[in-house]
Design a protein around this motif. Sequence first.
Motif, PDB file in Angstrom:
ATOM      1  N   TYR A 345       0.828  -1.209   0.000  1.00  0.00           N
ATOM      2  CA  TYR A 345       0.000   0.000   0.000  1.00  0.00           C
ATOM      3  C   TYR A 345       0.861   1.258   0.000  1.00  0.00           C
ATOM      4  CZ  TYR A 345      -4.209  -2.734   0.948  1.00  0.00           C
ATOM      5  OH  TYR A 345      -5.261  -3.614   0.856  1.00  0.00           O
ATOM      6  N   ASP A 346       0.377   2.282  -0.706  1.00  0.00           N
ATOM      7  CA  ASP A 346       0.991   3.601  -0.710  1.00  0.00           C
ATOM      8  C   ASP A 346      -0.093   4.597  -0.299  1.00  0.00           C
ATOM      9  OD1 ASP A 346       1.878   6.193  -1.400  1.00  0.00           O
ATOM     10  OD2 ASP A 346       3.165   5.428  -3.002  1.00  0.00           O
ATOM     11  N   ALA A 349      -0.676   7.725  -2.558  1.00  0.00           N
ATOM     12  CA  ALA A 349      -1.363   7.431  -3.804  1.00  0.00           C
ATOM     13  C   ALA A 349      -2.841   7.129  -3.576  1.00  0.00           C
ATOM     14  CB  ALA A 349      -0.687   6.249  -4.500  1.00  0.00           C
ATOM     15  N   ARG A 353      -8.426   8.768  -3.675  1.00  0.00           N
ATOM     16  CA  ARG A 353      -9.550   7.829  -3.714  1.00  0.00           C
ATOM     17  C   ARG A 353     -10.314   7.848  -2.388  1.00  0.00           C
ATOM     18  NH1 ARG A 353      -7.746   1.960  -5.322  1.00  0.00           N
ATOM     19  NH2 ARG A 353      -7.708   1.530  -3.089  1.00  0.00           N
TER      20      ARG A 353
END
Length: 402
Positions: A345-346, A349, A353
Amino acid sequence: MTVTDSAPATAPVPPLAARTTAIGGSAVREILAVTARPEVINFAGGLPAPELFDVEGIAAAFRDVLAEEPQRALQYSTTEGEPRLRAALAERTSVRGLVTAADDLLVTIGSQQALSLLATALLEPGDTVLVESPCYLAALQAFAFAGARVVAVPGDDDGIDPDALDALVIRERPKLLYTVPTFQNPTGRTLTGERRAAVARVAARRGLWIVEDDPYGELRFEGERVPWIASHDGAGDRTVLLGSFSKVMAPGLRLGWLRAPAALRRACAVAKQAADLHTPTVNQLAAARYLADRDLDAHVARVAGVYRERRDAMLAGIGDALPAGSTWTRPEGGMFLWARLPDSYDTAALLPRVVEQDVAYVPGAPFYAGEPDPATLRLCFVTQTPEEIGEGLRRLGRGLRG
């Protein structure tokens, strides 16, 4: 032909200082600007809950000061700070285990200014500063503006590792160590008493300034208070203790202070004279009046009780919100919880969302002086009700799952 005649009609202005373009803004404040919509449940901020401010008490203090001594309240003051406020702060510090006189203190415009003054007084360009990993973001900015080289000290859930600190001091020859040892921003962790004593011994043995920042220490929900590093043997002549009313009274007052050895305190006072002459007189006198007339400790206890309920609400729902394999801290006080998602996971980024779900957090990467961990994030649990926290965590889960 004159110089004026040969010059272009409009010459460009000289460029900005390189440090203003090399150092980015606060990631937290940039996220807050993006998520200002009222429908967003914002776990990104580090703001105390405004509905808990003692508005009546603070307003009364300002009214009384302006009614009784308006000429003094509206006049210039000394750089070191109003004597009444310094005396009250010295008494509060002494009661908490660190004998302090009014003359040991310099009143600042929030503890953030204290960091800037210390950077001015202590650091030359190229000097090394040691910090926690991760570290309070605005401290990283202050040291970077001073041209310092910032190096992270390894640590774990109990805070910085004193053995790693000792090795880094030998290798890097730093000027100072900066730490938020109690309910740290961003992790919420607290440095144990044993490690505080060990840090003090390293500083005494190796020759090192310690900047001990304590904006959250009074916001304890459970457990026993851990003495300041400054109170340990060998630390008294090399530790600067920073305090603030921002989290316990109101951040808009912009009142902080530093307790430092005499020579360093005088150097900070000179730096403050050059920056702003003094902290606003009326704010200082109102704070002193508030401390004289009101029970700040009782107010802080009420605030901490509400914050504990909100922390518990976040702890109750976070397991369902985060992906399997995530870990998170369980702070005994303060304002923040730190989480780490699985390696794939980032959080930077993923943030756009997640914001689409009307919820926000701060990605962890900006808090690192060295190699960042992109799978981390910070959540503030104090500005929403338990019900809002529960809904926010449900939205967070939907955003992370996509």
